[in-house]
Design a protein around this motif. Structure first.
Motif, short mmCIF file in Angstrom:
data_model
loop_
_atom_site.label_atom_id
_atom_site.label_comp_id
_atom_site.label_asym_id
_atom_site.label_seq_id
_atom_site.Cartn_x
_atom_site.Cartn_y
_atom_site.Cartn_z
N LYS A 231 71.91 25.79 24.36
CA LYS A 231 73.29 26.25 24.17
C LYS A 231 73.71 27.14 25.33
O LYS A 231 74.82 27.01 25.88
N GLU A 232 72.81 28.03 25.74
CA GLU A 232 73.11 28.96 26.82
C GLU A 232 73.21 28.25 28.18
O GLU A 232 74.12 28.53 28.97
N SER A 233 72.31 27.33 28.44
CA SER A 233 72.23 26.75 29.78
C SER A 233 73.08 25.50 29.98
O SER A 233 73.58 25.25 31.08
N GLN A 234 73.27 24.71 28.89
CA GLN A 234 73.98 23.44 29.07
C GLN A 234 75.07 23.20 28.05
O GLN A 234 75.73 22.15 28.08
N GLY A 235 75.26 24.14 27.12
CA GLY A 235 76.40 24.06 26.20
C GLY A 235 76.19 23.14 25.01
O GLY A 235 77.16 22.85 24.29
N PHE A 236 74.96 22.70 24.75
CA PHE A 236 74.69 21.84 23.60
C PHE A 236 74.67 22.67 22.32
O PHE A 236 73.98 23.68 22.26
N ASP A 237 75.36 22.23 21.28
CA ASP A 237 75.24 22.88 19.98
C ASP A 237 73.92 22.52 19.31
O ASP A 237 73.33 23.32 18.58
N SER A 238 73.47 21.29 19.53
CA SER A 238 72.16 20.83 19.04
C SER A 238 71.36 20.35 20.24
O SER A 238 71.87 19.59 21.06
N PRO A 239 70.10 20.77 20.35
CA PRO A 239 69.34 20.43 21.56
C PRO A 239 68.87 18.98 21.55
O PRO A 239 68.46 18.46 20.52
N PRO A 240 68.89 18.31 22.71
CA PRO A 240 68.32 16.97 22.80
C PRO A 240 66.80 17.05 22.95
O PRO A 240 66.28 17.83 23.73
N VAL A 241 66.12 16.23 22.17
CA VAL A 241 64.66 16.22 22.18
C VAL A 241 64.23 14.96 22.94
O VAL A 241 64.05 13.89 22.36
N HIS A 242 64.06 15.11 24.24
CA HIS A 242 63.95 13.97 25.15
C HIS A 242 62.65 13.16 24.98
O HIS A 242 62.68 11.94 24.77
N ASP A 243 61.52 13.82 25.15
CA ASP A 243 60.27 13.12 25.42
C ASP A 243 59.76 12.20 24.31
O ASP A 243 59.20 11.14 24.60
N PRO A 244 59.90 12.57 23.03
CA PRO A 244 59.38 11.67 22.00
C PRO A 244 60.12 10.35 21.89
O PRO A 244 59.62 9.43 21.23
#
Length: 313
Positions: A231-244
């Protein structure tokens, strides 16, 4: 029900989403996790290797060898990712690792594991920079024909996060990425266009919490920190969980749609270094070895992670 397990080597730099990938790979019965190897990326090699051993301890993964690999990229200096915090896994108390570290270098463990298994049975799953994979292909070229496929988290055909056009795992070591994408093996790029669909929403947090085990509590705490940082660095309300997303694709290819297109790595552009240039122009060459992930079945994806957490117990 009879099924064939998918043999994989997970090459990673834990990292919050790498930890989720480890949980999914170990907790799903269709994955035979042969080894975990580490590479400098989200944090220093020492830190990410500690994190891999700590996560393994938390989930009871005592039977999978862990080996440390490259401490810096092939050419440029290493620059960690702030979003994972000072330890690389900020947000929870990490258990003291009880899982030993292999004496082998990660590159040698990758080569040895591929060479002792039947050809076309082992998939490489890099979720960090591609330094170890590139070095393995250069040190022992025979592995290229023996690897079943490379399914990597990195890049993006329309999106970047470290620059306007480059994703972190690729720009961390573009020269290594160039080697990996240009070897004569099948490469599936699970990039930001796909992984930005894998959002840990409030519903996801609630379902993880309700599993009510020590590993699920551990994961929930990690994702809470990850959420705040994204949220702080890229403005996402929900974080993307990339690797899985890479592991989910190998478990059930219907979770991730892919499209075969040529992908090139930009090395020289002042503004575009590290860009994964996907050529969607028709016709696609018949000898194209690269594909990109396009669409995610979110419900199937998260159900796989919930099931893995329950299986780990």
């Amino acid at each position: 029900m009879f099924f064939l397990t998918k043999k994989i080597i997970l090459d990673c730099d834990p990292g919050h989403d790498d930890a989720v990938a480890m949980i999914l790979a170990y907790g799903n019965p269709e994955i035979d996790l042969l080894a975990v190897t580490t590479v400098a990326g989200n944090q220093t090699l020492e830190k990410v290797t500690y994190n891999a051993r700590s996560v393994s301890t938390m989930i009871g993964m005592t039977d999978v060898p862990i080996a440390a690999g490259s401490s810096k990229p092939l050419v440029q200096a290493h620059e960690p990712a702030d979003v994972h915090g000072e330890s690389g896994l900020d947000g929870t108390e990490l258990p003291e690792p009880e899982v030993p570290l292999s004496d082998a270098h990660a590159v040698d463990l990758i080569i040895e594991t591929i060479m002792r298994n039947p050809a076309k049975t082992v998939s490489l799953v890099p979720t960090g920079s591609l330094t170890n994979i590139a070095l393995a292909a250069r040190k022992e070229p025979k592995i290229v024909d023996r690897v079943k496929e490379v399914v990597l988290m990195g890049g993006g055909y329309h999106e970047g996060n470290w620059s306007a056009v480059a994703e972190f795992n690729i720009i961390t070591d573009p020269e290594a990425a160039y080697i990996v994408f240009n070897e004569n093996w099948k490469v599936t790029m699970v990039g930001l266009d796909l992984t930005h669909q894998a959002l840990a929403t409030p519903e996801v947090f609630n379902k993880i919490k309700n599993i009510n085990t020590q590993p699920s509590k551990f994961l929930g705490e990690l994702l809470e920190f990850f959420k705040a940082m994204y949220k702080e660095s890229q403005g996402f309300d929900s974080p993307p969980v990339h690797d899985p997303c890479t592991i989910a694709y190998l478990i059930d290819p219907s979770v991730v749609d892919t499209m075969s297109v040529p992908v090139s790595i930009e090395l020289n552009g002042n503004l575009t270094r590290g860009m994964t240039v996907a050529d969607f122009r028709y016709p696609i060459p018949e000898n194209c070895n690269t594909a990109v992930a396009t669409n995610l079945d979110r419900n199937k994806f998260w159900e796989l992670i919930y099931d893995a957490l329950k299986n780990i117990g």
